[in-house]
Design an enzyme around this catalytic site. Structure first.
Site, PDB file in Angstrom:
ATOM      1  N   CYS A  20       0.828  -1.208   0.000  1.00 17.10           N
ATOM      2  CA  CYS A  20       0.000   0.000   0.000  1.00 17.10           C
ATOM      3  C   CYS A  20       0.867   1.265   0.000  1.00 17.10           C
ATOM      4  O   CYS A  20       2.091   1.218   0.089  1.00 17.10           O
ATOM      5  CB  CYS A  20      -0.921  -0.001   1.211  1.00 17.10           C
TER       6      CYS A  20
ATOM      7  N   HIS B 288       6.045   6.335  -2.126  1.00 13.37           N
ATOM      8  CA  HIS B 288       7.398   6.863  -2.395  1.00 13.37           C
ATOM      9  C   HIS B 288       7.291   8.352  -2.720  1.00 13.37           C
ATOM     10  O   HIS B 288       8.066   9.164  -2.236  1.00 13.37           O
ATOM     11  CB  HIS B 288       8.022   6.215  -3.640  1.00 13.37           C
TER      12      HIS B 288
ATOM     13  N   ARG C 267      11.292  -5.163   7.244  1.00 14.67           N
ATOM     14  CA  ARG C 267      11.952  -4.443   6.161  1.00 14.67           C
ATOM     15  C   ARG C 267      13.465  -4.696   6.116  1.00 14.67           C
ATOM     16  O   ARG C 267      14.075  -4.539   5.089  1.00 14.67           O
ATOM     17  CB  ARG C 267      11.675  -2.937   6.268  1.00 14.67           C
TER      18      ARG C 267
ATOM     19  N   ALA D  83       3.020   1.747   3.015  1.00 15.88           N
ATOM     20  CA  ALA D  83       4.215   0.885   2.970  1.00 15.88           C
ATOM     21  C   ALA D  83       5.320   1.570   2.173  1.00 15.88           C
ATOM     22  O   ALA D  83       6.493   1.505   2.535  1.00 15.88           O
ATOM     23  CB  ALA D  83       3.881  -0.470   2.362  1.00 15.88           C
TER      24      ALA D  83
HETATM   25 FE1  CFM Z   1      12.681   0.148  -5.126  1.00 19.41          FE
HETATM   26 FE2  CFM Z   1      12.014  -2.233  -5.118  1.00 19.41          FE
HETATM   27 FE3  CFM Z   1      10.572  -0.407  -3.838  1.00 19.41          FE
HETATM   28 FE4  CFM Z   1      13.022  -1.056  -2.931  1.00 19.41          FE
HETATM   29 FE5  CFM Z   1      11.824  -2.949  -1.367  1.00 19.41          FE
HETATM   30 FE6  CFM Z   1      10.856  -4.107  -3.561  1.00 19.41          FE
HETATM   31 FE7  CFM Z   1       9.380  -2.337  -2.259  1.00 19.41          FE
HETATM   32 MO1  CFM Z   1       9.849  -4.669  -1.239  1.00 19.41          MO
HETATM   33  S1  CFM Z   1      13.977  -1.593  -4.732  1.00 19.41           S
HETATM   34  S2  CFM Z   1      12.080   0.837  -3.136  1.00 19.41           S
HETATM   35  S3  CFM Z   1      13.662  -1.790  -0.998  1.00 19.41           S
HETATM   36  S4  CFM Z   1      10.836  -0.703  -5.908  1.00 19.41           S
HETATM   37  S5  CFM Z   1      11.935  -4.944  -1.941  1.00 19.41           S
HETATM   38  S6  CFM Z   1      11.657  -4.274  -5.687  1.00 19.41           S
HETATM   39  S7  CFM Z   1       8.787  -4.097  -3.155  1.00 19.41           S
HETATM   40  S8  CFM Z   1      10.047  -2.622  -0.330  1.00 19.41           S
HETATM   41  S9  CFM Z   1       8.604  -0.384  -2.754  1.00 19.41           S
HETATM   42  C1  HCA Z   2       5.922  -3.445   1.381  1.00 17.53           C
HETATM   43  C2  HCA Z   2       7.285  -3.863   1.854  1.00 17.53           C
HETATM   44  C3  HCA Z   2       7.773  -5.104   1.139  1.00 17.53           C
HETATM   45  C4  HCA Z   2       6.889  -6.265   1.466  1.00 17.53           C
HETATM   46  C5  HCA Z   2       7.420  -7.572   1.037  1.00 17.53           C
HETATM   47  C6  HCA Z   2       6.361  -8.660   0.919  1.00 17.53           C
HETATM   48  C7  HCA Z   2       9.219  -5.346   1.643  1.00 17.53           C
HETATM   49  O1  HCA Z   2       5.825  -2.953   0.271  1.00 17.53           O
HETATM   50  O2  HCA Z   2       4.974  -3.623   2.113  1.00 17.53           O
HETATM   51  O3  HCA Z   2       5.353  -8.613   1.604  1.00 17.53           O
HETATM   52  O4  HCA Z   2       6.572  -9.570   0.138  1.00 17.53           O
HETATM   53  O5  HCA Z   2      10.118  -5.358   0.860  1.00 17.53           O
HETATM   54  O6  HCA Z   2       9.386  -5.535   2.854  1.00 17.53           O
HETATM   55  O7  HCA Z   2       7.828  -4.882  -0.242  1.00 17.53           O
END
Ligand code: CFM
Ligand code: HCA
Length: 528
Positions: free
Chosen positions: A50, A182, A84, A53
């Protein structure tokens, strides 16, 4: 077999119409266009997260010298905290708050009578116990629904305690998913943090590392390599990052962008305001790491720096060559599927290639078309749900601080030679015959696995167990199943070791998926 048609054949007309544009087969010589960043159809088991997140969990949470309070019920704070794995060490001021989970723990009476009193109390307690210079407030769904004015509470806190207090209206339902969060977080950093830390100049070879969240220590490995070469890292957004460092980001001479999805617009805004050029890099996989290091050296155009870069590359490669060659003997010829948020499904494909593993499917939860197809498509992208909800900042040139590091001629040359300020997207690097799937859901995860039969499926926390119970190794690329780092030279070895351990574990011969058991053997709960 036509895998796409086989999967779409299971859908009713409404779902078919939506999903057909999110699934793509890469065909030689054909232009690839994909539908992305659209809302998931209600009822579909999407793997997405979401907006909260993306804002708190990803961007704001890792900042170590700020207390970040989640205003909402406790679950949101908890899930965006320990899972995280964004590591941090205390900075010079000794402050590191990220091991704490600060939440107002909203309960039913707060929903009925308003939660702002509790938020004020939480700020007071945080001030008394931790004495932070900065407090961030992130709101969750109910806060937006009942209308608590977190921004007014933040303004009051600034006056009362003489601190900086920034609030983010990042309710989970805002925008399509994490990428909306973001954007809200980054807008806040742009407005309230970047550029506030004084103008003392940084070194000539100074960098900011954007879109690196130090999951499992990735950022530390990248920092180690860059520092060996001789770069000053002014700030990291935001893994092991600090308000103190990010406030000085405007003094660096180049922005490196690792995760394009979560931060590309910050790089653009910093270009407009301060004149800082940006470069898309990738510190996952040996070829991209070496290519990125050489591109950075070329940007600075210094003979000694280029030499030092080659020395470090040669030493680092030699140190891991034996391990990588061994892992390759075990992994050569295997196939992989990758489905993660918005950048890793691309970044890990080259590391897999280093180990002899080819990609049969890759997709993103919430990337935008430019992350798939490259930045050239940005002008074509239609208004999306995000752009209606999320403020688009209009940044202007900061006359006092704007510094152009390159002259016009060098800029044009570097655009051509090192792809300065460009990103070609994931599809550009995908093999013919492979599949690209946006917002893959649980049904499609199972169906593609059956039809493409990958040896490894890189997934998330929520989807990995279905795969493993079905007999397919799944490593999750979000927090690396308690392993990592996977970035950099040292990370490549850890990644190779984890894959070999996973694939050659004797456990696979002992697993029978519950749905293949008879009803009696499965405990009477499953049909034969
Ligand atoms: Fe960039 Fe990602 Fe993301 Fe990320 Fe992540 Fe992710 Fe994410 Mo989970 S590199 S910031 S640190 S898009 S692993 S592939 S889904 S939290 S929003
Ligand atoms: C998020 C964070 C997440 C979740 C990973 C998952 C992470 O977007 O809620 O539930 O598989 O990297 O911790 O992407």
């Amino acid at each position: 077999m036509d895998v796409k048609a086989e999967i779409l054949g299971h859908y009713n007309a409404k779902v078919f119409k939506n999903r057909k544009d999110h699934i793509l087969k890469i065909e030689e010589g054909e232009e690839a266009e994909i539908s992305a960043n659209t809302r998931a159809i209600p009822g579909i088991m999407t793997n997405r997260g979401c907006c909260y997140a993306g804002c708190k969990g990803v961007v704001i949470g890792p900042i170590r010298d700020a207390v970040t309070i989640t205003h909402g019920p406790i679950g949101c704070g908890f899930y965006s905290w320990g899972t995280r794995r964004n590591k941090a060490r205390p900075g010079e001021d000794g402050k590191n708050f990220i091991q704490y989970c600060f939440s107002t723990d909203m309960q039913e009476p707060d929903i009925v009578f308003g939660g702002d009193k509790k938020l004020r109390q939480a700020i007071k307690e945080a001030m008394e116990i931790f004495h932070p210079k900065t407090i961030f407030i992130c709101s969750t769904c109910p806060v937006g629904l009942i209308g608590d004015d977190i921004h007014a509470v933040a303004a009051e806190a600034e006056k009362e305690y003489g601190i900086s207090c920034t609030s983010f209206s990042c309710e989970g339902y805002k925008g399509v998913s994490q990428s909306a969060g973001h954007h809200i977080a980054n807008n806040g950093l742009m407005k309230r943090v970047i550029g506030t830390g004084g103008d003392a100049p940084s070194a000539k070879f100074s960098l900011n590392l954007l879109g690196e969240y130090n999951i499992g220590g990735d950022g530390w490995e990248v920092e180690r390599i860059l520092k060996r070469i001789g770069y000053e890292i002014v700030s990291i957004f935001t893994g092991d990052g600090s308000v103190a460092d990010i406030s000085r980001a405007h003094t660096a001479n180049l922005n490196l962008v690792q995760c394009h999805r979560s931060i590309n617009y910050v790089a653009e805004m910093m270009k407009t305001a301060y004149g800082i050029n940006w470069l898309k890099v990738n510190f996952i996989g040996i070829d991209p790491i070496c290519g990125s290091l050489r591109d950075i050296a070329r940007y600075f155009g210094d003979e000694k720096l280029a030499q030092r870069t080659e020395e470090v590359i040669a030493e680092e490669k030699a140190a891991i060559a034996g391990d990588m060659a061994f892992f390759k003997t075990r992994l050569d010829g295997k196939t992989a599927a990758l489905f993660v948020g918005g950048s890793r499904s691309h970044h890990y494909q080259s590391l897999l290639r280093d180990l002899g593993v080819s990609t049969v499917l890759a997709g993103y939860e919430f990337a935008h078309r430019d992350d798939y197809e490259g930045r050239d498509v940005i002008p074509e992208i239609k208004e999306d749900a995000d752009s209606k909800n999320i403020e688009e900042l209009h940044v202007e040139k900061d006359e006092k601080r704007y510094r152009a590091f390159l002259n016009a001629e060098r800029y044009e040359e570097l655009k051509r030679t090192i792809g300065l300020e460009d990103y070609k997207g994931m599809i550009h690097d995908m093999p013919d015959g492979s599949y690209v799937v946006d917002d893959l859901n649980h049904f499609e995860t199972e169906a593609f696995t059956r039809l493409l039969n990958p040896d490894i499926f890189f997934s998330g926390v929520k989807d990995k167990y279905v795969l493993q119970k079905g007999g397919t190794l799944s490593r999750q690329l979000h927090s690396y199943d308690y392993s990592g780092p996977y970035a950099g030279f040292k990370g490549a070895v850890i990644f190779g070791r984890d894959l070999v351990m996973g694939l050659y574990a004797p456990a696979w011969g002992m697993v029978t998926p519950p749905w293949k058991l008879t009803r009696a053997a499965a405990g009477g709960t499953t049909d034969a």
